[in-house]
Design a protein around this motif. Structure first.
Motif, PDB file in Angstrom:
ATOM      1  N   LYS A 601       0.916  -1.199  -0.007  1.00 10.01           N
ATOM      2  CA  LYS A 601       0.111  -0.005  -0.099  1.00 10.01           C
ATOM      3  C   LYS A 601       0.962   1.322  -0.181  1.00 10.01           C
ATOM      4  CE  LYS A 601      -4.316  -2.139   1.221  1.00 10.01           C
ATOM      5  NZ  LYS A 601      -4.438  -2.748   2.618  1.00 10.01           N
ATOM      6  N   CYS A 602       1.946   1.222   0.830  1.00 16.67           N
ATOM      7  CA  CYS A 602       2.870   2.362   0.868  1.00 16.67           C
ATOM      8  C   CYS A 602       4.158   2.091   1.435  1.00 16.67           C
ATOM      9  CB  CYS A 602       2.032   3.422   1.682  1.00 16.67           C
ATOM     10  SG  CYS A 602       2.956   5.238   1.774  1.00 16.67           S
ATOM     11  N   VAL A 603       5.091   2.966   0.968  1.00 13.36           N
ATOM     12  CA  VAL A 603       6.415   2.982   1.941  1.00 13.36           C
ATOM     13  C   VAL A 603       6.726   4.308   2.219  1.00 13.36           C
ATOM     14  CG1 VAL A 603       8.827   2.678   1.547  1.00 13.36           C
ATOM     15  CG2 VAL A 603       7.331   1.014   0.424  1.00 13.36           C
ATOM     16  N   ILE A 604       6.866   4.389   3.614  1.00 11.60           N
ATOM     17  CA  ILE A 604       7.428   5.656   4.058  1.00 11.60           C
ATOM     18  C   ILE A 604       8.884   5.587   4.541  1.00 11.60           C
ATOM     19  CG2 ILE A 604       6.831   7.571   5.916  1.00 11.60           C
ATOM     20  CD1 ILE A 604       3.839   6.781   6.076  1.00 11.60           C
ATOM     21  N   PHE A 605       9.494   6.574   3.967  1.00  6.64           N
ATOM     22  CA  PHE A 605      11.022   6.626   3.992  1.00  6.64           C
ATOM     23  C   PHE A 605      11.216   7.509   5.481  1.00  6.64           C
ATOM     24  CE2 PHE A 605      15.237   8.637   3.405  1.00  6.64           C
ATOM     25  CZ  PHE A 605      16.029   7.542   3.526  1.00  6.64           C
ATOM     26  N   ASP A 606      12.049   7.218   6.539  1.00 10.11           N
ATOM     27  CA  ASP A 606      12.076   7.992   7.693  1.00 10.11           C
ATOM     28  C   ASP A 606      10.769   8.406   8.339  1.00 10.11           C
ATOM     29  OD1 ASP A 606      12.935   9.737   9.345  1.00 10.11           O
ATOM     30  OD2 ASP A 606      13.024  11.398   8.201  1.00 10.11           O
ATOM     31  N   GLN A 607      10.343   7.227   8.733  1.00  8.02           N
ATOM     32  CA  GLN A 607       8.951   7.440   9.067  1.00  8.02           C
ATOM     33  C   GLN A 607       8.669   8.050  10.296  1.00  8.02           C
ATOM     34  OE1 GLN A 607       6.416   5.207  10.981  1.00  8.02           O
ATOM     35  NE2 GLN A 607       7.719   4.318  12.522  1.00  8.02           N
ATOM     36  N   GLN A 608       9.674   8.508  11.022  1.00 10.14           N
ATOM     37  CA  GLN A 608       9.565   9.440  12.097  1.00 10.14           C
ATOM     38  C   GLN A 608       9.721  10.843  11.598  1.00 10.14           C
ATOM     39  OE1 GLN A 608      12.871   7.243  13.535  1.00 10.14           O
ATOM     40  NE2 GLN A 608      12.024   6.832  15.445  1.00 10.14           N
ATOM     41  N   GLN A 609       9.875  11.043  10.436  1.00  7.05           N
ATOM     42  CA  GLN A 609      10.092  12.465  10.003  1.00  7.05           C
ATOM     43  C   GLN A 609      11.073  13.210  10.502  1.00  7.05           C
ATOM     44  OE1 GLN A 609       8.188  13.180   6.766  1.00  7.05           O
ATOM     45  NE2 GLN A 609       8.217  10.927   6.849  1.00  7.05           N
ATOM     46  N   MET A 610      12.395  12.806  10.778  1.00  5.41           N
ATOM     47  CA  MET A 610      13.303  13.259  11.738  1.00  5.41           C
ATOM     48  C   MET A 610      14.508  13.965  11.196  1.00  5.41           C
ATOM     49  SD  MET A 610      16.006  11.167  12.864  1.00  5.41           S
ATOM     50  CE  MET A 610      16.357   9.563  11.771  1.00  5.41           C
ATOM     51  N   LEU A 611      14.664  13.396  10.091  1.00  3.36           N
ATOM     52  CA  LEU A 611      16.219  13.764   9.276  1.00  3.36           C
ATOM     53  C   LEU A 611      16.272  15.077   8.930  1.00  3.36           C
ATOM     54  CD1 LEU A 611      16.998  10.964   6.706  1.00  3.36           C
ATOM     55  CD2 LEU A 611      18.122  11.360   9.054  1.00  3.36           C
ATOM     56  N   LEU A 612      17.227  15.518   9.198  1.00  2.00           N
ATOM     57  CA  LEU A 612      17.520  16.983   8.575  1.00  2.00           C
ATOM     58  C   LEU A 612      18.085  16.564   7.354  1.00  2.00           C
ATOM     59  CD1 LEU A 612      17.807  20.151   8.761  1.00  2.00           C
ATOM     60  CD2 LEU A 612      20.088  19.678   9.460  1.00  2.00           C
ATOM     61  N   ALA A 613      17.485  16.539   6.014  1.00  3.01           N
ATOM     62  CA  ALA A 613      17.933  16.334   4.925  1.00  3.01           C
ATOM     63  C   ALA A 613      16.952  16.744   3.669  1.00  3.01           C
ATOM     64  CB  ALA A 613      18.115  14.733   4.709  1.00  3.01           C
ATOM     65  N   LYS A 614      17.632  16.973   2.445  1.00  2.00           N
ATOM     66  CA  LYS A 614      16.620  17.319   1.482  1.00  2.00           C
ATOM     67  C   LYS A 614      16.290  15.912   0.791  1.00  2.00           C
ATOM     68  CE  LYS A 614      16.680  22.034   0.922  1.00  2.00           C
ATOM     69  NZ  LYS A 614      15.555  22.698   0.514  1.00  2.00           N
ATOM     70  N   ILE A 615      15.170  15.380   0.559  1.00  2.00           N
ATOM     71  CA  ILE A 615      14.801  14.120   0.201  1.00  2.00           C
ATOM     72  C   ILE A 615      14.036  14.309  -1.170  1.00  2.00           C
ATOM     73  CG2 ILE A 615      13.662  11.905   0.773  1.00  2.00           C
ATOM     74  CD1 ILE A 615      14.152  12.652   3.674  1.00  2.00           C
ATOM     75  N   ARG A 616      14.191  13.672  -2.269  1.00  2.00           N
ATOM     76  CA  ARG A 616      13.666  13.474  -3.360  1.00  2.00           C
ATOM     77  C   ARG A 616      13.234  12.324  -3.400  1.00  2.00           C
ATOM     78  NH1 ARG A 616      17.883  16.489  -7.417  1.00  2.00           N
ATOM     79  NH2 ARG A 616      19.227  14.988  -6.304  1.00  2.00           N
ATOM     80  N   GLU A 617      11.810  11.948  -3.389  1.00  2.00           N
ATOM     81  CA  GLU A 617      11.302  10.673  -3.393  1.00  2.00           C
ATOM     82  C   GLU A 617      10.337  10.310  -4.389  1.00  2.00           C
ATOM     83  OE1 GLU A 617       9.206   9.649   0.385  1.00  2.00           O
ATOM     84  OE2 GLU A 617       9.396   7.806   0.065  1.00  2.00           O
ATOM     85  N   GLU A 618      10.692   9.214  -5.261  1.00  2.00           N
ATOM     86  CA  GLU A 618       9.882   8.939  -6.284  1.00  2.00           C
ATOM     87  C   GLU A 618       8.785   7.733  -5.859  1.00  2.00           C
ATOM     88  OE1 GLU A 618      11.478   7.124  -9.798  1.00  2.00           O
ATOM     89  OE2 GLU A 618      13.074   8.875  -9.543  1.00  2.00           O
ATOM     90  N   LYS A 619       7.303   8.187  -6.038  1.00  2.00           N
ATOM     91  CA  LYS A 619       6.481   7.328  -5.211  1.00  2.00           C
ATOM     92  C   LYS A 619       5.188   7.488  -6.034  1.00  2.00           C
ATOM     93  CE  LYS A 619       5.708   8.002  -0.439  1.00  2.00           C
ATOM     94  NZ  LYS A 619       6.188   7.942   0.649  1.00  2.00           N
ATOM     95  N   PRO A 620       4.326   6.261  -6.258  1.00  2.00           N
ATOM     96  CA  PRO A 620       3.039   6.602  -6.888  1.00  2.00           C
ATOM     97  C   PRO A 620       1.989   7.418  -5.958  1.00  2.00           C
ATOM     98  CG  PRO A 620       3.640   4.303  -6.933  1.00  2.00           C
ATOM     99  CD  PRO A 620       4.534   5.136  -6.015  1.00  2.00           C
ATOM    100  N   ALA A 621       1.338   8.229  -6.942  1.00  2.00           N
ATOM    101  CA  ALA A 621       0.543   9.061  -6.039  1.00  2.00           C
ATOM    102  C   ALA A 621      -0.586   8.429  -5.323  1.00  2.00           C
ATOM    103  CB  ALA A 621      -0.549   9.950  -7.162  1.00  2.00           C
ATOM    104  N   ASP A 622      -0.881   7.042  -5.677  1.00  2.00           N
ATOM    105  CA  ASP A 622      -1.778   6.275  -4.739  1.00  2.00           C
ATOM    106  C   ASP A 622      -1.048   6.045  -3.319  1.00  2.00           C
ATOM    107  OD1 ASP A 622      -3.863   6.050  -6.643  1.00  2.00           O
ATOM    108  OD2 ASP A 622      -3.555   3.923  -6.881  1.00  2.00           O
ATOM    109  N   GLN A 623       0.157   5.796  -3.273  1.00  2.00           N
ATOM    110  CA  GLN A 623       1.072   5.629  -2.120  1.00  2.00           C
ATOM    111  C   GLN A 623       0.817   7.014  -1.529  1.00  2.00           C
ATOM    112  OE1 GLN A 623       4.758   3.919  -1.716  1.00  2.00           O
ATOM    113  NE2 GLN A 623       4.059   2.173  -3.177  1.00  2.00           N
ATOM    114  N   TYR A 624       0.825   7.862  -1.944  1.00  2.00           N
ATOM    115  CA  TYR A 624       0.794   9.361  -1.124  1.00  2.00           C
ATOM    116  C   TYR A 624      -0.532   9.700  -0.440  1.00  2.00           C
ATOM    117  CZ  TYR A 624       5.413  11.106  -2.366  1.00  2.00           C
ATOM    118  OH  TYR A 624       6.851  11.602  -2.484  1.00  2.00           O
TER     119      TYR A 624
END
Ligand SMILES: [Zn+2]
Length: 902
Positions: A601-624
């Motif tokens: 259904k979905c993959v959430i990278f850094d699920q705690q949303q704690m990284l200080l990082a610029k993240i470019r993520e490729e993911k289908p809109a459905d997952q979003y």
């Protein structure tokens, strides 16, 4: 201050003389060695230093070796901002002061108790900036001294060892306004001691005196060792006219009326702190009392010093302070260490706020009525300064290079307070803007290590690195160690280093001791490195195998930044629910494969949303879309809405509708923005929801944004009903201003009528809103409103600039008589306007000059036309106007020019 050591060499010499003598033989030996070596040129000459015979590698001739040396000769040693060498320990500082308001001077007697730090010495060197030194005594006898307006070098009556204390008494006059300064923006905030409206000439500004020590300006008002690695206990006797209240560090021990009508207040702090934290505040302040109950049942004073008209609001502004003291004491495991916690609001403050121990100072932007507080408060600043009482005041960065030991923690306290008081979403939302603040500041001013030993000017340390980035780094460390180890580590750091200066290694060691882990990897990349990770994250799904592979590429420049080691969590959602995987990203490209059952259904990278990082993520809109509904953290849900709403099908539409009802206000705000994407089938549902938000949302920003949305979607009659209801009933000035602005677009007459009743509201925002309306639709009678607003004390900072811009727009549409009258307002603003106002005054005056130019041009054409038609009377009338505008132009030009030159 770092050049201190070179300048004092004469005095310094006397107490390190022995050591130098000791080293001389060694110097001579080496010098002789080189003479011999160069002279003979024999590689195999027997060379003896300290019994060693192998000074040069045996297979290298001296000439060859010299060649190697010469190649390196051009390289300079990089600048290293070392901590101040401690020659003398301050023990106690006693000050007796009174003021000459008319001259903006302070008369002082400083009794400084000190002792040599290690090496015996017969000298004391103090920072003392721009003073008159009248007398220096020890035990009643005059001492010899020299003074060069920066350093006071005192010859003591004998040599003292580190076991001997002595007290010197210095009689002096502090003259903060008479110091020769470069006049740059940085120096104007370096006066240390500030006299505000000391002669009472400005009726709108309560006369007052206050101080600002950080970084090294305390030595403008008392002689001291003005370095963050110095600490001293203190007491101050402040003599003032009886009408004034005083505030300083420590406790008010006594308050004694003198025969001449003055009063002497005795403030004393028995615990040592750094000289930059010394403070005085004087004026006819009202003192609003509050209290903090310690766990042992004892009570501590928590007072708020405000100007009389703000007395009714002081508790609304500062009232959370006792709760904060309690929460932070518990969280840190170290009880608030000082004897009181008072806060004062002053005029014309040179910064935002300052953590003077137990006597915190704020700029007047914190003055807000209860109604204004509905649109935002300053609790994050209050928390920031309070947290400094552990990080900065209790344990102090030993040098400005180590400033993040103060500021990163103070910055992170804002997260900790929001998390406790308003929940994780609010904390994460603020954290996101803190991270953005770091990215922006770094882009504008450049990247550097967090602990930065190579700055040009110590003031550069006060930037988006020390504050914003440092706060985010602590958050990552907390996520890595876990809450218990993180707060135990902090507790350990505070207890080990209390009342002492510290450097960042001591922080690392404290966490290592608690967690048992070598944390150099973390501190090296974040505290001693620069930049941040830039990550490309993509996923490939193998439906047959039932696996998803997440690939992470580290894309940051390795010239600027390290290849990071990033422990984090990846959440995988499938038909069975959610699985969380702990991974460590540490290669430039790295893949992680996880199984899933049923449907991914979905993959959430850094699920705690704690990284200080610029993240470019490729993911289908459905997952979003799934991420919006299933993510735990604010940022995951926000990204879910942001990218999921790109889906044009019904589920993308439903996402927007659902987000309009999100539990968190900032997501509702974003949903209103996305509501323009609602199609014909959904827009009426959206409109119903947004109307409800405009009327009932608890957050005023959401209500205001909803009103703006409605102004584009509803017809004039329907929206006017809503605007009028908001103007009448909404308590938020932001919402009322928005309603007034929108009403002004549709029905200016009605808006002008409503504005008249709002002119007197005690709100900077409201006045700016009315001014904006008058700028566009105002008539000459509205001039007085501008005059009252700009000369009054209600509008502040950026709002004052807005009102001036509105005034200019208003004035440019008026008759020359009123334009002429407005000159006095612009002249007033040139002298008394706020920072932003003064900055843009020239532009406003230039606008009016060019307005005069075009009027002149118009009138010349008019005159020519009248003359052609032989309309002498009309031509004369036009000539009179032409003369008026020509004269006006001449009067506005100096404002335009001088403001621009400045
Ligand atoms: Zn701070």
């Amino acid at each position: 201050m770092l050049y201190f050591k070179h300048e004092i060499s004469n005095y310094f010499y006397s107490f390190v003389f022995n050591q130098i003598e000791h080293m001389k033989k060694r110097f001579y030996a080496i010098a002789i060695l080189f003479l011999v070596a160069c002279g003979t040129g024999k590689p195999d000459a027997e060379l003896t230093v300290g019994g060693r015979t192998d000074m040069f590698p045996e297979d290298v001739t001296i000439e060859e070796y010299e060649d190697e040396i010469i190649e390196d000769v051009d390289q300079e040693r990089p600048v290293y901002r070392a901590s101040e060498t401690i020659l003398t320990d301050l023990v106690h500082t006693k000050l007796e002061v009174n003021f000459d308001w008319a001259k903006s001077r302070m008369n002082g007697v400083a009794s400084i108790t000190a002792k040599p730090h290690f090496y015996a010495s017969d000298s004391l060197i103090l920072d003392a900036k721009g003073m008159d030194i009248l007398k220096v005594q020890l035990e009643g006898k005059d001492l010899a001294y020299s003074y060069d307006s920066s350093y006071l070098k005192i010859k003591l009556n004998k040599s003292y060892t580190r076991n001997d204390k002595y007290t010197v008494m210095i009689t002096y006059v502090a003259k903060p306004e008479e110091r020769t300064t470069g006049g740059s923006a940085a120096i104007t905030s370096d006066k240390g001691l500030y006299f505000i409206n000391p002669k009472g000439e400005d009726k709108n500004k309560m006369p007052q005196i206050w101080t600002q020590g950080e970084t090294e300006a305390s030595s403008v008002w008392f002689p001291t060792i003005d370095s963050p690695n110095a600490k001293t206990t203190q007491e101050i006797f402040i003599t003032v006219e009886d009408k004034y209240a005083t505030l300083s560090n420590g406790k008010l021990i006594a308050s004694k009326k003198n025969s001449n009508g003055t009063r002497t207040d005795h403030w004393k702090q028995d615990l040592p702190h750094a000289p930059y934290l010394f403070m005085m505040g004087i004026g006819q302040f009202k003192v609003v009392k509050d209290v903090y109950a310690r766990p042992d049942g004892t009570k501590m004073e928590v007072n708020y010093y405000v100007e009389p008209e703000w007395e009714p609001y002081a508790k609304s502004i500062f009232g959370e302070t006792p709760n904060m003291i309690k929460h932070f004491s518990q969280l840190l495991g170290v009880e608030y260490p000082w004897d009181k916690y008072h806060q004062i609001v002053v005029r014309d403050y040179v910064s935002g706020a300052m953590e003077n121990t137990g006597a915190v100072i704020f700029g007047d932007y914190v003055y807000r009525t209860d109604r204004e507080l509905l649109d935002g408060n300053d609790q994050s600043t209050i928390a920031h300064e309070l947290f400094h009482h552990w990080f900065g005041d209790l344990v102090t960065c030993e040098s400005w290079s180590n400033l993040p030991l103060n500021e990163s923690f103070a910055n992170y306290s804002q997260y900790l307070w929001d998390e406790y008081r308003y929940g994780l979403d609010e904390a994460d939302y603020q954290a996101e803007s803190e991270a953005d603040g770091y990215y922006q500041s770094a882009q504008m001013q450049g990247y550097h290590n967090l602990i930065w030993f190579e700055y040009d000017d110590k003031e550069q340390m006060f930037d988006g690195h020390s504050y914003n980035k440092g706060g985010r780094i602590l958050h990552m460390l907390r996520n890595y160690l876990g809450d218990e180890a993180f707060f135990k580590g902090i507790s350990n750091y505070l207890n080990t280093n209390k009342f002492k200066p510290a450097e960042f290694h001591q922080l690392r060691l404290a966490f290592e001791e608690v967690s048992g882990e070598d944390l150099n990897w973390f501190f090296d990349q974040w505290f001693l490195g620069s930049g941040h990770p830039v990550l490309d994250v993509s996923q490939t799904v193998d439906e047959t195998a039932g696996t998803v592979t997440v690939t992470v590429n580290q894309k940051q420049s390795l010239e600027l930044s390290p290849l990071y080691k990033l422990p984090l969590q990846i959440a995988v959602f499938d038909s069975n629910g959610k699985q969380v995987h702990d991974v460590t990203v540490e290669q430039s490209e790295q893949s992680f494969t996880f199984p899933f059952s049923g449907t991914l259904k979905c993959v959430i990278f850094d699920q705690q949303q704690m990284l200080l990082a610029k993240i470019r993520e490729e993911k289908p809109a459905d997952q979003y879309i799934f991420q919006y509904y299933s993510g735990d953290r604010y940022k995951a849900r926000k990204d879910g809405l942001l990218y999921g709403s790109k889906n044009k099908e019904q589920k993308g539409q439903q996402l927007i509708l659902d987000a309009l009802n999100d539990k968190f206000w900032s997501i509702r705000l974003l949903a209103i923005e996305k509501a323009v994407k609602l199609n014909a089938d959904n827009s009426s549902k959206g409109l119903v929801l947004i109307k409800d938000l405009a009327m009932n949302d608890p957050n005023s920003q959401v209500r205001s944004a909803a009103l703006n949305f409605l102004s584009k979607e509803l017809d004039v009659a329907a929206s006017e009903v809503i605007y009028l209801e908001k103007i009448e009933k909404d308590q938020s000035y932001l919402v009322v201003s928005t309603a007034l602005k929108n009403l002004g677009k549709d029905n200016p007459d009605k808006a002008m009528e409503k504005a008249r009743s709002l002119e007197k509201e005690r709100s900077s925002k409201m006045i700016a809103g009315v001014a904006q309306l008058y700028g566009q639709h105002g008539v000459k009678d509205n001039y007085d409103f501008f005059a009252t607003a700009l000369k009054g004390s209600i509008i502040q900072g950026f709002d004052q600039l807005g009102v001036m811009n509105s005034l200019t727009y208003f004035i440019s549409r008026q008759e020359p008589e009123l334009v002429e009258r407005s000159l006095e307002l612009y002249t007033y603003l040139k002298e008394e306007g706020g920072f932003y106002t003064q900055m843009f005054l020239g532009q406003n005056a230039t606008y009016l000059v060019s307005m005069c130019d075009s009027k002149i041009e118009e009138l010349n054409e008019e005159i020519a036309a009248h003359e052609k038609n032989n309309d002498a009377a009309y031509a004369d009338q036009a000539r009179r106007k032409l003369k008026q505008y020509s004269e006006l132009k001449v009067k506005f030009e100096p404002l335009a020019v001088s403001a621009e030159e400045e």
